[in-house]
Motif scaffolding. Structure first.
Motif, PDB file in Angstrom:
ATOM      1  N   GLN A  36       0.820  -1.215   0.000  1.00  0.00           N
ATOM      2  CA  GLN A  36       0.000   0.000   0.000  1.00  0.00           C
ATOM      3  C   GLN A  36       0.853   1.263   0.000  1.00  0.00           C
ATOM      4  O   GLN A  36       0.353   2.347  -0.231  1.00  0.00           O
ATOM      5  CB  GLN A  36      -0.941   0.013   1.205  1.00  0.00           C
ATOM      6  CG  GLN A  36      -2.020  -1.031   1.114  1.00  0.00           C
ATOM      7  CD  GLN A  36      -2.940  -1.029   2.331  1.00  0.00           C
ATOM      8  OE1 GLN A  36      -2.640  -0.448   3.368  1.00  0.00           O
ATOM      9  NE2 GLN A  36      -4.077  -1.686   2.198  1.00  0.00           N
ATOM     10  N   GLY A  37       2.142   1.118   0.319  1.00  0.00           N
ATOM     11  CA  GLY A  37       3.056   2.249   0.219  1.00  0.00           C
ATOM     12  C   GLY A  37       3.342   3.013   1.492  1.00  0.00           C
ATOM     13  O   GLY A  37       4.176   3.909   1.502  1.00  0.00           O
ATOM     14  N   ARG A  38       2.674   2.653   2.601  1.00  0.00           N
ATOM     15  CA  ARG A  38       2.980   3.325   3.865  1.00  0.00           C
ATOM     16  C   ARG A  38       2.370   2.557   5.027  1.00  0.00           C
ATOM     17  O   ARG A  38       1.404   1.815   4.865  1.00  0.00           O
ATOM     18  CB  ARG A  38       2.504   4.761   3.880  1.00  0.00           C
ATOM     19  CG  ARG A  38       1.019   4.936   3.856  1.00  0.00           C
ATOM     20  CD  ARG A  38       0.649   6.395   3.764  1.00  0.00           C
ATOM     21  NE  ARG A  38      -0.670   6.575   4.361  1.00  0.00           N
ATOM     22  CZ  ARG A  38      -1.085   7.675   4.919  1.00  0.00           C
ATOM     23  NH1 ARG A  38      -0.308   8.721   4.983  1.00  0.00           N
ATOM     24  NH2 ARG A  38      -2.282   7.764   5.433  1.00  0.00           N
ATOM     25  N   GLY A  39       2.956   2.764   6.214  1.00  0.00           N
ATOM     26  CA  GLY A  39       2.439   2.091   7.392  1.00  0.00           C
ATOM     27  C   GLY A  39       3.264   2.397   8.627  1.00  0.00           C
ATOM     28  O   GLY A  39       4.287   3.086   8.569  1.00  0.00           O
ATOM     29  N   TYR A  40       2.785   1.884   9.739  1.00  0.00           N
ATOM     30  CA  TYR A  40       3.438   2.074  11.028  1.00  0.00           C
ATOM     31  C   TYR A  40       3.202   0.808  11.833  1.00  0.00           C
ATOM     32  O   TYR A  40       2.096   0.257  11.828  1.00  0.00           O
ATOM     33  CB  TYR A  40       2.837   3.285  11.748  1.00  0.00           C
ATOM     34  CG  TYR A  40       3.339   3.476  13.151  1.00  0.00           C
ATOM     35  CD1 TYR A  40       4.551   4.120  13.383  1.00  0.00           C
ATOM     36  CD2 TYR A  40       2.605   3.014  14.240  1.00  0.00           C
ATOM     37  CE1 TYR A  40       5.020   4.293  14.681  1.00  0.00           C
ATOM     38  CE2 TYR A  40       3.073   3.188  15.533  1.00  0.00           C
ATOM     39  CZ  TYR A  40       4.273   3.824  15.751  1.00  0.00           C
ATOM     40  OH  TYR A  40       4.748   3.995  17.035  1.00  0.00           O
ATOM     41  N   LEU A  41       4.238   0.336  12.522  1.00  0.00           N
ATOM     42  CA  LEU A  41       4.069  -0.830  13.385  1.00  0.00           C
ATOM     43  C   LEU A  41       4.902  -0.685  14.648  1.00  0.00           C
ATOM     44  O   LEU A  41       5.886   0.059  14.684  1.00  0.00           O
ATOM     45  CB  LEU A  41       4.404  -2.120  12.643  1.00  0.00           C
ATOM     46  CG  LEU A  41       5.764  -2.263  11.978  1.00  0.00           C
ATOM     47  CD1 LEU A  41       6.769  -2.889  12.928  1.00  0.00           C
ATOM     48  CD2 LEU A  41       5.608  -3.126  10.742  1.00  0.00           C
ATOM     49  N   GLU A  42       4.454  -1.362  15.687  1.00  0.00           N
ATOM     50  CA  GLU A  42       5.158  -1.420  16.970  1.00  0.00           C
ATOM     51  C   GLU A  42       5.374  -2.879  17.321  1.00  0.00           C
ATOM     52  O   GLU A  42       4.461  -3.690  17.163  1.00  0.00           O
ATOM     53  CB  GLU A  42       4.335  -0.755  18.070  1.00  0.00           C
ATOM     54  CG  GLU A  42       4.110   0.714  17.851  1.00  0.00           C
ATOM     55  CD  GLU A  42       3.299   1.386  18.951  1.00  0.00           C
ATOM     56  OE1 GLU A  42       2.722   0.674  19.817  1.00  0.00           O
ATOM     57  OE2 GLU A  42       3.238   2.618  18.952  1.00  0.00           O
ATOM     58  N   VAL A  43       6.578  -3.197  17.805  1.00  0.00           N
ATOM     59  CA  VAL A  43       6.922  -4.579  18.140  1.00  0.00           C
ATOM     60  C   VAL A  43       7.531  -4.628  19.534  1.00  0.00           C
ATOM     61  O   VAL A  43       8.405  -3.826  19.871  1.00  0.00           O
ATOM     62  CB  VAL A  43       7.943  -5.149  17.121  1.00  0.00           C
ATOM     63  CG1 VAL A  43       8.287  -6.589  17.459  1.00  0.00           C
ATOM     64  CG2 VAL A  43       7.417  -5.042  15.710  1.00  0.00           C
ATOM     65  N   ARG A  44       7.061  -5.588  20.328  1.00  0.00           N
ATOM     66  CA  ARG A  44       7.628  -5.869  21.653  1.00  0.00           C
ATOM     67  C   ARG A  44       8.188  -7.286  21.623  1.00  0.00           C
ATOM     68  O   ARG A  44       7.553  -8.188  21.105  1.00  0.00           O
ATOM     69  CB  ARG A  44       6.563  -5.836  22.737  1.00  0.00           C
ATOM     70  CG  ARG A  44       5.899  -4.549  22.947  1.00  0.00           C
ATOM     71  CD  ARG A  44       4.813  -4.686  24.033  1.00  0.00           C
ATOM     72  NE  ARG A  44       3.781  -3.706  23.850  1.00  0.00           N
ATOM     73  CZ  ARG A  44       3.915  -2.425  24.145  1.00  0.00           C
ATOM     74  NH1 ARG A  44       5.030  -1.992  24.651  1.00  0.00           N
ATOM     75  NH2 ARG A  44       2.931  -1.580  23.946  1.00  0.00           N
ATOM     76  N   ALA A  45       9.343  -7.442  22.220  1.00  0.00           N
ATOM     77  CA  ALA A  45       9.944  -8.775  22.321  1.00  0.00           C
ATOM     78  C   ALA A  45       9.861  -9.224  23.780  1.00  0.00           C
ATOM     79  O   ALA A  45      10.786  -9.041  24.547  1.00  0.00           O
ATOM     80  CB  ALA A  45      11.385  -8.756  21.842  1.00  0.00           C
ATOM     81  N   GLY A  46       8.705  -9.734  24.157  1.00  0.00           N
ATOM     82  CA  GLY A  46       8.535 -10.238  25.511  1.00  0.00           C
ATOM     83  C   GLY A  46       7.899  -9.231  26.450  1.00  0.00           C
ATOM     84  O   GLY A  46       6.694  -9.130  26.531  1.00  0.00           O
ATOM     85  N   ASP A  92      -0.197   9.849  11.729  1.00  0.00           N
ATOM     86  CA  ASP A  92       0.158  11.118  11.107  1.00  0.00           C
ATOM     87  C   ASP A  92       1.498  11.082  10.389  1.00  0.00           C
ATOM     88  O   ASP A  92       2.462  10.499  10.894  1.00  0.00           O
ATOM     89  CB  ASP A  92       0.210  12.216  12.179  1.00  0.00           C
ATOM     90  CG  ASP A  92      -1.125  12.392  12.875  1.00  0.00           C
ATOM     91  OD1 ASP A  92      -2.141  12.466  12.173  1.00  0.00           O
ATOM     92  OD2 ASP A  92      -1.142  12.441  14.125  1.00  0.00           O
ATOM     93  N   PRO A  93       1.590  11.752   9.245  1.00  0.00           N
ATOM     94  CA  PRO A  93       2.885  11.892   8.590  1.00  0.00           C
ATOM     95  C   PRO A  93       3.746  12.889   9.365  1.00  0.00           C
ATOM     96  O   PRO A  93       3.270  13.947   9.765  1.00  0.00           O
ATOM     97  CB  PRO A  93       2.541  12.425   7.199  1.00  0.00           C
ATOM     98  CG  PRO A  93       1.159  12.970   7.300  1.00  0.00           C
ATOM     99  CD  PRO A  93       0.502  12.324   8.467  1.00  0.00           C
TER     100      PRO A  93
END
Length: 130
Positions: A36-46, A92-93
């Protein structure tokens, strides 16, 4: 390693804070957002912290590291980008200077390494935001 993640919804285009688990689901969502050309993600390791975030638009990406409620850092680019870039942060950009703009492929490798090791320090040089 047990991970949890949340990301931009591919249907609404808004950040969905519902946490999911499993690396396979994260890869699938990232691939759809990249298409889709854009996005945001958050990752936790444990644990609750650290949290690694990846915001991107096109091939430009920025990676944040949240180490506690009051501490956030930006990953410096290995090689300075040609120009500033605007990437998604939550919904938001936000514009970032070229010093912190990574190629999306490099940023994804940082996420993958974090998922496998739980160690954000191996990614490169972090600059604490004040």
């Amino acid at each position: 390693m047990n991970i949890s993640w949340s990301a931009t919804s591919q249907t609404s285009g808004k950040f969905a804070s519902v946490e999911r688990s499993g690396f396979g689901g994260l890869i699938e969502r990232f691939d759809k957002l990249r298409a889709q050309g854009r996005g945001y993600l958050e990752v936790r390791a444990g644990a609750v912290f650290p949290v690694l975030t990846l915001g991107f638009a096109g091939s430009a990406a920025v990676v944040h590291l949240v180490t506690d409620e009051d501490a956030m850092s930006l990953l410096a680019a290995d090689e300075r980008a040609d120009a500033n870039a605007e990437v998604l942060v939550l919904d938001d950009p936000v514009e970032f200077t070229a010093d912190f703009v990574l190629n999306l492929e490099r940023a994804w490798l940082v996420v993958e390494e974090f998922v496998h090791t739980g160690d954000p320090g191996r990614a490169g040089e972090w600059h604490e935001l004040k």
